[in-house]
Write a protein that holds these residues in place. Structure first.
Motif, short mmCIF file in Angstrom:
data_model
loop_
_atom_site.label_atom_id
_atom_site.label_comp_id
_atom_site.label_asym_id
_atom_site.label_seq_id
_atom_site.Cartn_x
_atom_site.Cartn_y
_atom_site.Cartn_z
N PRO A 180 -12.32 -2.45 12.30
CA PRO A 180 -12.77 -1.18 13.01
C PRO A 180 -11.59 -0.52 12.97
CG PRO A 180 -13.53 -2.81 14.57
CD PRO A 180 -12.80 -3.73 13.29
N ASP A 234 -14.87 -8.74 13.55
CA ASP A 234 -14.59 -7.20 13.70
C ASP A 234 -14.24 -6.96 15.04
OD1 ASP A 234 -14.47 -6.37 11.21
OD2 ASP A 234 -16.65 -5.56 11.15
N PHE A 235 -14.46 -7.81 15.98
CA PHE A 235 -13.89 -7.49 17.38
C PHE A 235 -12.29 -7.44 17.51
CE2 PHE A 235 -18.18 -9.23 18.25
CZ PHE A 235 -18.51 -8.26 19.11
N VAL A 236 -12.01 -6.55 18.34
CA VAL A 236 -10.27 -6.39 18.41
C VAL A 236 -9.98 -6.22 19.83
CG1 VAL A 236 -10.23 -5.01 15.96
CG2 VAL A 236 -10.55 -3.88 18.13
N GLU A 282 -11.96 -7.11 25.31
CA GLU A 282 -12.25 -7.15 23.98
C GLU A 282 -13.40 -5.98 23.62
OE1 GLU A 282 -11.95 -10.77 20.83
OE2 GLU A 282 -13.91 -10.60 21.72
N THR A 320 -12.98 -2.87 21.40
CA THR A 320 -13.73 -2.38 20.12
C THR A 320 -14.59 -1.45 20.24
OG1 THR A 320 -13.81 -5.05 19.94
CG2 THR A 320 -15.42 -3.84 18.57
#
Length: 432
Positions: free
Chosen positions: A131, A159-161, A309, A313
């Motif tokens: 992302p 894709d989780f940040v 998280e 995201t």
């Protein structure tokens, strides 16, 4: 005081001249725009042919255009005969593994079969990005292509940040482009070159550099079946886990028996390849880190969802939506589920329950993210609605879509984008 001021100014001028000179030299060693804004490494079909395994299997070698993308040649300026222009932003699910037909190309084919020839689906899919890179790729490149719509593909697996989008954060000295950095603000080519040579990108950090690894690993698939697990154990003990027991490594690799090796023995379009990073992850989960959280069921996975998280995201996804909105561009986000929605994939990984458990954990996070996106008015496209329960939609090892999975997703996204296309006034109507 005067002397100190003189040396300060002199030092700053020296730094500026040095950086300017290095930036000028770096322009001869970096790809042109927008390629250097898109990829931290140079992608070329010729480079892929140097890999023996792929050279012997030419249908697996992808084509890259002059922008370093797995797409046909594109122009920055919008062609006069294009009524609707869409840009796809994402990671390897968009880029397509090996010679897999890219999602954007299948979307364009779907339109063509409907008699629509005046619309574009541009592929800005770059492997090993997430992302933050998507956000800045949209800001630096996608919006400059004058699109009517931008579609971001979010993959639940990676894709989780944890870091939020913030306009107040101080950028690092160097960063993978197009993310901002202090050096990149004044010397973008030099910034790209440093990241490239020192493997500072997400791709470089996530892939251990071992000469001829791909060929070495895939040569193991040609050995007698009884020897393969032991050969894999030898390889990973030498190159990844010197302190691990060879016997324990062999036990991990041998759990699936002959079934484990079937995907690598195929000779059709669904042939798969041994990849170093993937089976290193398998060993990490199954052998080396017994305390890593591995939910046993959906209820336990739900409890493991980290609200921080999710919010971090969301900040990037909402930020991308604001970027598009500021230019009058429609923003769509499609959320891809984990490969566990494919019954064939779930059955393949049953011998490795801890590794497979991450599918449950990320699926729980995906459901929460979808709910939060809907609350914020983004109306995400939930691709699980199209893929769940259909066998053969995901590759068994790396978990990317097969041709079947890609085709199913392309049909859904082609229809979603046509809704946007129908809402965009024709150029002739705009002139009235």
């Amino acid at each position: 005081m005067k002397k100190a001021l003189f040396w300060t100014i002199y030092g700053l001028l020296l730094v500026a001249v040095t950086i300017g000179g290095l930036e000028f030299a770096a322009t001869f060693l970096t790809p042109p725009w927008p390629a250097y804004e898109l990829r931290p490494i140079v992608a070329s079909s010729a480079g892929m042919r140097q890999i023996k395994t792929l050279a012997n299997d030419p249908k697996s070698i992808p084509f890259y255009n002059s922008w370093g993308l797995k797409d046909e040649e594109r122009s920055v300026e919008r062609p006069a005969d294009v009524r609707f222009r869409s840009v796809f932003v994402g990671d390897s699910f968009l880029e397509g593994m090996f010679s897999l037909t890219p999602l954007s190309e299948l979307v364009a084919k779907d339109w063509s079969q409907r008699g629509i020839e005046d619309s574009e689906a541009i592929n800005l899919g770059i492997s090993a990005t997430g992302p933050p890179q998507y956000y800045y790729r949209i800001k630096s490149v996608a919006l400059r292509l004058q699109p009517d719509a931008i579609l971001e593909l979010f993959y639940s697996g990676n894709d989780f940040v944890s870091d939020r989008l913030s306009s107040w954060s101080i950028p690092p000295l160097v960063a993978e482009r197009p993310q901002p950095s202090l050096l990149g603000a004044v010397a973008p080519h030099l910034d790209w070159l440093i990241v490239n040579r020192l493997s500072l990108s997400e791709y470089g950090r996530g892939n251990k550099s071992i000469p001829n690894e791909f060929d070495t690993l895939n040569d193991i698939t040609k050995k007698p079946l009884a020897e393969r697990a032991g050969l894999l154990a030898d390889y990973y003990k030498k190159n990844y886990f010197p302190d691990a027991s060879r016997q324990a490594l062999q036990e991990v690799f041998g759990r699936g028996g002959a079934t484990f090796w079937n995907p690598f023995e195929r000779t059709d379009d669904e042939r798969e390849f041994l990849q170093g990073w993937l089976f290193a992850n398998l060993v990490d989960w199954e052998l080396l880190h017994p305390t890593w959280p591995a939910p046993k069921d959906e209820a336990e996975a739900e409890r493991m969802v980290d609200p921080a998280e999710i919010e971090a995201t969301l900040s990037w996804l909402l930020g991308a939506d604001r970027l598009a909105l500021s230019k009058g561009v429609k923003f769509l986000i499609a959320v891809a589920p984990m490969a566990a929605v494919d019954p064939r994939y779930a059955a393949y990984w049953q011998p490795w329950p801890r590794y497979f458990s991450q599918n449950r954990r990320r699926e729980a996070a995906r459901r929460v993210l979808l709910a939060e996106l809907s609350k914020r008015g983004l109306h995400p496209i939930d691709l699980a609605e199209d893929l769940k329960g259909i066998s053969g939609t995901y590759r068994l090892t790396d978990g990317h879509w097969t041709e079947l999975g890609t085709a199913i997703v392309a049909k859904r996204l082609a229809a979603e984008l046509l809704k946007v296309r129908d809402s965009v006034p024709r150029q002739a109507d705009q002139k009235r």
